[in-house]
Design a protein around this motif. Structure first.
Motif, PDB file in Angstrom:
ATOM      1  N   LEU A 101       0.848  -1.156  -0.045  1.00 45.76           N
ATOM      2  CA  LEU A 101       0.055   0.002   0.140  1.00 45.76           C
ATOM      3  C   LEU A 101       0.827   1.217  -0.036  1.00 45.76           C
ATOM      4  O   LEU A 101       0.266   2.310  -0.328  1.00 45.76           O
ATOM      5  CB  LEU A 101      -1.134   0.130   1.075  1.00 45.76           C
ATOM      6  CG  LEU A 101      -1.825  -1.091   1.320  1.00 45.76           C
ATOM      7  CD1 LEU A 101      -2.858  -0.735   2.526  1.00 45.76           C
ATOM      8  CD2 LEU A 101      -2.900  -0.858  -0.140  1.00 45.76           C
ATOM      9  N   PRO A 186      -1.794  -0.309  -5.191  1.00 48.38           N
ATOM     10  CA  PRO A 186      -1.769   0.887  -5.756  1.00 48.38           C
ATOM     11  C   PRO A 186      -0.990   1.114  -7.237  1.00 48.38           C
ATOM     12  O   PRO A 186      -1.180   1.987  -8.043  1.00 48.38           O
ATOM     13  CB  PRO A 186      -1.888   1.956  -4.798  1.00 48.38           C
ATOM     14  CG  PRO A 186      -0.776   1.426  -3.700  1.00 48.38           C
ATOM     15  CD  PRO A 186      -1.146  -0.164  -3.987  1.00 48.38           C
ATOM     16  N   THR A 256      -8.891   1.283  -2.987  1.00 43.83           N
ATOM     17  CA  THR A 256      -7.751   1.465  -4.255  1.00 43.83           C
ATOM     18  C   THR A 256      -8.711   1.220  -5.428  1.00 43.83           C
ATOM     19  O   THR A 256      -8.131   1.494  -6.531  1.00 43.83           O
ATOM     20  CB  THR A 256      -6.505   0.578  -4.010  1.00 43.83           C
ATOM     21  OG1 THR A 256      -7.076  -0.726  -4.347  1.00 43.83           O
ATOM     22  CG2 THR A 256      -5.692   0.908  -2.765  1.00 43.83           C
TER      23      THR A 256
END
Length: 282
Positions: A101, A186, A256
């Motif tokens: 992340l 991401p 996300t």
């Protein structure tokens, strides 16, 4: 109970002082490298900047690795199966989620020159990179290997040697990061399937994790030389700890997710990632 032994014969007493110091230095170097990259990214593009939450996520992942590898848990994992399983959860599920992340690939691309960034992007789009980034492969590496580890003599063979234990750590971390990246990372992933497919793979991971934990708790086919109570409690740690980690991964997937947009013609297009190259029309 099949495969369970009532003795724990591991000879290792845990990491030595040089090993502990080396672990601390590696973790500090990783933290320093990330923060320096953040500083460079902000300097190169003050408008984009870098979210502090991502930096905090990366440092949190390193902190979880420190808890797993350093005393008291690190040495305990060599002599107590419950410690091993707690270590496995931290290294293979919780720390990878935090590290992924933090978007380290995106950060790397922002610190590189355009020419080098294009080369990295080309590697990510290459066929050799697409194969391990497929959810089925990531699932097999992260969850599928648990059966091989705990239902064959591999676990006792690996933890009986210091190098084997570190190889287990490396596998847990790498496969955990790969699965988290494929499901909810991401960072750009050209071969990543849509949200419904990723949810299906995540559901398969939840079911497989629970199946392994239940088989371990019941003593079915387990080949771990540890007291029965330790194996059962380790299975509980895997069952409940895995559930929580996978719920967090599902939440990250939702957080996300960039939904598709409908064009005027009614077709669907996916929002372009900021680092994906644009293509000239026609």
């Amino acid at each position: 109970m099949d495969g369970m032994q009532h003795t724990h014969h591991h000879d290792g007493t845990g990491p030595s002082l040089p090993g502990t110091l080396l672990t601390v230095l590696v973790l500090l170097a990783a933290a320093a490298g990330y923060l320096l990259a953040v500083r460079r990214a902000r300097h190169r593009n003050p408008v984009l900047g870098w979210r502090r939450l991502r930096s905090a996520s990366f440092l949190g992942g390193l902190a979880l690795l420190a808890v797993a590898l350093l005393p008291p848990l690190g040495p305990a994992a060599h002599t107590d199966f419950r410690g091993h399983m707690a270590q496995h959860m931290l290294i293979g599920m919780y720390a990878p989620l935090c590290l992924v992340l933090a978007a380290p690939v995106t950060l790397l691309l922002r610190t590189l020159s355009p020419a080098r960034a294009r080369k990295v992007t080309a590697v990510l789009r290459s066929r050799p990179a697409r194969l391990p980034a497929h959810p089925a492969v990531a699932l097999a590496l992260s969850i599928g290997t648990l059966g091989v580890l705990y239902f064959t003599p591999l676990y006792d063979t690996a933890v009986g040697h210091p190098a084997g234990h570190w190889l287990l750590h490396a596998h847990f971390l790498a496969s955990g990061c790969l699965f988290a990246y494929v499901i909810a990372g991401p960072d750009p992933a050209p071969s990543r399937p849509g949200v419904p497919a990723r949810l299906a793979y995540l559901g398969a991971a939840v079911a497989a994790h629970a199946l392994v934990a239940q088989a371990m708790y019941g003593g079915f086919f387990v080949d771990v030389h540890a007291p029965v109570d330790q194996v059962r409690q380790g299975a509980e740690i895997m069952y409940y700890g895995g559930d929580i980690a996978e719920l967090l991964l599902a939440a990250a997937l939702v957080a996300t997710w960039r939904p598709e947009r409908r064009t005027s013609a009614g077709s669907r297009t996916r929002p372009r990632h900021p680092l994906e190259p644009t293509h000239a029309p026609g």
